[in-house]
Enzyme design. Structure first.
Site, mmCIF file in Angstrom:
data_model
loop_
_atom_site.group_PDB
_atom_site.id
_atom_site.type_symbol
_atom_site.label_atom_id
_atom_site.label_comp_id
_atom_site.label_asym_id
_atom_site.label_seq_id
_atom_site.Cartn_x
_atom_site.Cartn_y
_atom_site.Cartn_z
ATOM 1 N N ASN A 9 77.674 73.160 67.029
ATOM 2 C CA ASN A 9 76.946 73.156 68.088
ATOM 3 C C ASN A 9 75.715 73.139 67.864
ATOM 4 O O ASN A 9 74.866 73.410 66.828
ATOM 5 C CB ASN A 9 77.102 75.259 68.012
ATOM 6 C CG ASN A 9 76.113 75.280 68.992
ATOM 7 O OD1 ASN A 9 75.793 74.694 69.531
ATOM 8 N ND2 ASN A 9 75.555 76.875 68.582
ATOM 9 N N TRP A 10 74.679 72.317 68.542
ATOM 10 C CA TRP A 10 74.006 71.459 67.816
ATOM 11 C C TRP A 10 72.307 72.200 68.389
ATOM 12 O O TRP A 10 71.496 72.197 68.240
ATOM 13 C CB TRP A 10 73.420 69.561 68.502
ATOM 14 C CG TRP A 10 74.737 68.750 68.563
ATOM 15 C CD1 TRP A 10 75.591 69.139 67.360
ATOM 16 C CD2 TRP A 10 74.513 67.378 68.708
ATOM 17 N NE1 TRP A 10 76.375 67.929 67.356
ATOM 18 C CE2 TRP A 10 76.024 66.558 68.711
ATOM 19 C CE3 TRP A 10 74.225 66.455 69.469
ATOM 20 C CZ2 TRP A 10 75.762 65.251 68.507
ATOM 21 C CZ3 TRP A 10 74.230 65.416 70.176
ATOM 22 C CH2 TRP A 10 75.320 65.263 68.966
ATOM 23 N N LYS A 11 72.871 72.953 69.822
ATOM 24 C CA LYS A 11 72.064 73.908 69.635
ATOM 25 C C LYS A 11 70.864 73.365 70.712
ATOM 26 O O LYS A 11 71.371 72.475 71.274
ATOM 27 C CB LYS A 11 71.280 74.972 68.510
ATOM 28 C CG LYS A 11 71.992 75.901 67.828
ATOM 29 C CD LYS A 11 71.659 77.186 67.379
ATOM 30 C CE LYS A 11 72.947 77.412 66.637
ATOM 31 N NZ LYS A 11 72.447 78.762 65.849
ATOM 32 N N HIS A 94 77.638 83.332 73.065
ATOM 33 C CA HIS A 94 76.409 83.110 71.365
ATOM 34 C C HIS A 94 75.967 83.732 71.599
ATOM 35 O O HIS A 94 74.807 84.621 72.015
ATOM 36 C CB HIS A 94 76.265 81.352 71.354
ATOM 37 C CG HIS A 94 76.121 81.134 69.676
ATOM 38 N ND1 HIS A 94 75.001 81.398 69.114
ATOM 39 C CD2 HIS A 94 76.312 80.248 69.068
ATOM 40 C CE1 HIS A 94 74.794 81.076 68.043
ATOM 41 N NE2 HIS A 94 75.836 79.935 67.496
ATOM 42 N N GLU A 96 72.738 84.158 69.843
ATOM 43 C CA GLU A 96 71.929 83.574 70.145
ATOM 44 C C GLU A 96 71.712 84.049 71.908
ATOM 45 O O GLU A 96 70.698 84.488 72.257
ATOM 46 C CB GLU A 96 71.661 82.502 69.922
ATOM 47 C CG GLU A 96 71.018 82.349 68.691
ATOM 48 C CD GLU A 96 71.471 80.546 67.827
ATOM 49 O OE1 GLU A 96 71.358 80.047 66.652
ATOM 50 O OE2 GLU A 96 71.334 79.286 69.052
ATOM 51 N N GLU A 166 81.366 85.065 64.491
ATOM 52 C CA GLU A 166 80.201 84.470 64.127
ATOM 53 C C GLU A 166 79.552 85.682 63.496
ATOM 54 O O GLU A 166 78.474 86.020 64.481
ATOM 55 C CB GLU A 166 79.425 84.016 64.030
ATOM 56 C CG GLU A 166 79.222 84.238 66.947
ATOM 57 C CD GLU A 166 77.980 83.044 67.314
ATOM 58 O OE1 GLU A 166 77.410 82.363 66.905
ATOM 59 O OE2 GLU A 166 77.932 84.294 67.733
ATOM 60 N N GLY A 172 72.298 80.922 60.355
ATOM 61 C CA GLY A 172 70.586 79.977 60.015
ATOM 62 C C GLY A 172 70.172 81.037 58.540
ATOM 63 O O GLY A 172 68.958 80.859 58.401
ATOM 64 N N SER A 207 76.560 79.508 58.653
ATOM 65 C CA SER A 207 76.665 78.633 57.903
ATOM 66 C C SER A 207 77.054 78.260 57.345
ATOM 67 O O SER A 207 78.081 78.544 56.130
ATOM 68 C CB SER A 207 75.432 79.666 56.908
ATOM 69 O OG SER A 207 74.507 80.544 57.066
ATOM 70 N N GLY A 228 77.151 75.027 62.982
ATOM 71 C CA GLY A 228 75.233 74.964 63.703
ATOM 72 C C GLY A 228 74.817 73.870 62.572
ATOM 73 O O GLY A 228 75.237 72.285 62.957
ATOM 74 N N GLY A 229 74.348 74.469 62.055
ATOM 75 C CA GLY A 229 72.782 73.252 61.576
ATOM 76 C C GLY A 229 73.801 71.795 60.540
ATOM 77 O O GLY A 229 72.960 71.022 60.845
#
Length: 244
Positions: A9-11, A94, A96, A166, A172, A207, A228-229
């Site tokens: 997920n590049w967000k 998600h 967010e 999640e 994050g 994470s 994610g990151g």
């Protein structure tokens, strides 16, 4: 059908140049043929990434879709649109979007149906906040989120859905649920999903890194990860996908 799945997920990250560099590096990486690796860039880059992965084993996914087929929904993107761009998966609900766009459990279920009707696999996200975990509400929160999916989707639709746990407190933050904590939640989810749960792919997202992926994937009820990151760094994302 249950299978090994790693989703990046590049967000809201990326550019034409950085996308090309990242995807080019990933196409040179190798992992087991049994693992499906999905890239979910921002919607404005779906066409570019579709072209970049055309001759690779990488699969395209979107970060969201509308529950509506078309109409006056400015800024939204429909299931048919992302299908036309080559998406096979889409992230739905998600944390967010639940927080910033106030998406409800009911809306998320309708988005899952829209995706399935278009032949796209929804990746429905569930999870608890740090306060909810500290208050001992982890299982009641996830049970409520899953209950809406179970009551809204047919058994056949549910079996075409991927569930991603999640823990919001681990997104994050650098914190990660221990493999045992993650397994406990995944086991509870599979039990709640009953007969359908035995055939569904369940992911962990929170994470996930190269140094903890193998331990997470070794758990009986964890079939992969929503990353994610680390999905923005080719070496790290490849290492996660190679951890099966």
């Amino acid at each position: 059908m249950r299978g090994s799945l790693v989703v990046g997920n590049w967000k809201m990250n990326g550019s034409g140049a950085s996308n090309q560099a990242l995807v080019t590096a990933l196409t040179d990486c190798q992992w087991s043929d049994s693992v499906t690796v999905v890239l979910c860039p921002p919607s404005v880059y779906l066409g570019q990434v579709q072209s970049l992965i055309a001759d690779s084993s990488l699969v395209l996914g979107a970060q969201d879709l509308s529950a509506h087929a078309s109409g006056a929904y400015t800024g939204d993107i429909s299931a048919s649109m992302i299908t036309e761009l080559g998406c096979q998966y889409v992230i739905v609900g998600h944390s967010e979007r639940r927080e910033y766009q106030q998406e409800s459990d009911s809306l998320i279920a309708q988005k899952c149906i829209a995706a399935i009707n278009a032949g796209i696999t929804p990746i429905a996200c569930v999870g608890e906040t740090e306060k909810q975990r500290n208050d001992g509400e982890t299982f009641s929160v996830i049970r409520r989120q899953l209950d809406v999916l179970i009551s809204t989707l047919s058994t056949e639709q549910l079996e075409k859905t991927v569930i991603a746990y999640e823990p919001i407190w681990a997104i994050g933050t650098g914190l990660t649920a221990t493999p045992e904590q993650a397994q406990e939640v995944h086991q509870k989810m599979r039990e709640q999903l009953a007969g359908s749960g035995q055939n569904m792919t369940l992911l962990y997202g929170g994470s996930v890194k190269a140094d903890n992926a193998a331990q997470l994937f070794s758990q009986h009820d964890i079939d992969g990860a929503l990353v994610g990151g680390a999905s923005l760094v080719a070496q790290d994302f490849s290492a996660i996908a190679s951890s099966f």
